[in-house]
Design an enzyme around this catalytic site. Structure first.
Site, PDB file in Angstrom:
ATOM      1  CG  ASN A   9      -1.746   1.200   1.393  1.00 45.26           C
ATOM      2  OD1 ASN A   9      -1.770   2.052   0.509  1.00 45.26           O
ATOM      3  ND2 ASN A   9      -2.448   1.300   2.511  1.00 45.26           N
ATOM      4  CE  LYS A  11      -0.212   3.024   4.908  1.00 42.08           C
ATOM      5  NZ  LYS A  11      -0.069   3.068   6.346  1.00 42.08           N
ATOM      6  CD  GLU A  97      -2.970   5.150   6.981  1.00 42.39           C
ATOM      7  OE1 GLU A  97      -3.027   5.235   5.738  1.00 42.39           O
ATOM      8  OE2 GLU A  97      -2.018   4.603   7.579  1.00 42.39           O
ATOM      9  N   GLY A 173       2.661   2.068  10.927  1.00 43.17           N
ATOM     10  CA  GLY A 173       3.603   3.177  10.795  1.00 43.17           C
ATOM     11  C   GLY A 173       4.325   3.520  12.088  1.00 43.17           C
ATOM     12  CB  SER A 213       5.369  -2.087  11.805  1.00 42.86           C
ATOM     13  OG  SER A 213       4.987  -0.758  12.120  1.00 42.86           O
TER      14      SER A 213
END
Ligand code: 13P
Length: 251
Positions: A9, A11, A97, A173, A213
């Site tokens: 991903n 992002k 998110e 993250g 992570s």
């Protein structure tokens, strides 16, 4: 029976030329790769460019979101139909998110999921608890609501196309990772929910990714867990070298 799937991903990262460069690197290294399905999700504006770079390789394209209508007066939105047209095979839905920053509800996520399936895209449904929810013993309740809400009104046939990504929000993250056992415990609980909502066969066939992570140094342990079939990778998917090591389960 469940083929591993490693998804990157990207992002809100990478310009067109950076996206093209990363996709070209992955394409050349994974041309004959068959040990896992590999998927990358660039920003909307880079989808067609990345599709071009991946053409003729087994690496598949995903979008990071979609809108649950085909066409119409929905300014700023992109439909599954247009994502398919741009070359997508998968779409990430309900990322934490978006749940947090854009207040997406399980109901809205469910509408997107159904539209994506009707269009022939494979949804990657993201679920996961926050630290506060975990620490106040609400984790199982939260996961149950996200699974029941997200997968409402789905047929067993549609479920065959759905991938679930368990991403505990506190691990995204942050460099903090769930232990292999913590991840397995959540995945096994989710598979149990699928068994109750659908059938034991559907539950046993559904691919479930771990996220938060995931790095080259922890992929091997995660993949050794019974109910973990792959990973949804953020930060470590932005560098070809790291993502390739994860795709090959190399620590
Ligand atoms: P990180 O791998 O950067 O923690 O991100 C995980 C994620 O949100 C993937 O969707």
């Amino acid at each position: 029976m469940r083929k591993p799937l490693i998804a990157g991903n990207w992002k809100l990262h990478k310009t067109l030329s950076e996206s093209r460069a990363l996709a070209t690197d992955l394409a050349s290294c994974l041309r004959n790769f068959a040990a896992a399905d590999v998927v990358v999700a660039p920003v909307y504006t880079a989808l067609a460019t990345v599709a071009e770079a991946l053409a003729g390789t087994p690496v598949k394209l995903a979008a990071q979101n979609c809108y649950p209508e085909e066409t119409g007066a929905f300014t700023g939105e992109v439909s599954p139909l247009l994502l398919k047209d741009a070359g997508c095979a998968y779409v990430i839905i309900g990322h934490s998110e978006r749940r947090q920053l854009l207040e997406e509800s399980d109901h809205f996520i469910n509408r997107k999921l159904i539209k994506a399936l009707e269009t022939g895209l494979k949804p990657i449904l993201c679920i996961g608890e926050t630290l506060q929810e975990r620490e106040s013993d609400q984790m199982l309740e939260v996961l149950t609501a996200q699974i029941k809400g997200g997968l409402a009104n789905l047929s067993a046939t549609h479920m065959a196309e759905v991938v679930i990504a368990y991403e505990p929000v506190w691990a995204i993250g942050t460099g903090k990772t769930a232990t292999d056992e913590q991840a397995q415990e959540a995945h096994s609980f989710i598979r149990g929910l699928l068994q109750g909502l659908f059938t034991p066969e559907v539950a046993a066939a559904t691919r479930m990714l771990d996220g938060g992570s995931v790095k080259p140094n922890n992929i091997y342990g995660l993949m050794a867990m019974d109910d973990i079939d792959g990973a949804l990778v953020g930060g470590a998917s932005l560098k070809a070298e790291d993502f390739l090591r994860i795709a090959r389960f190399e620590s």
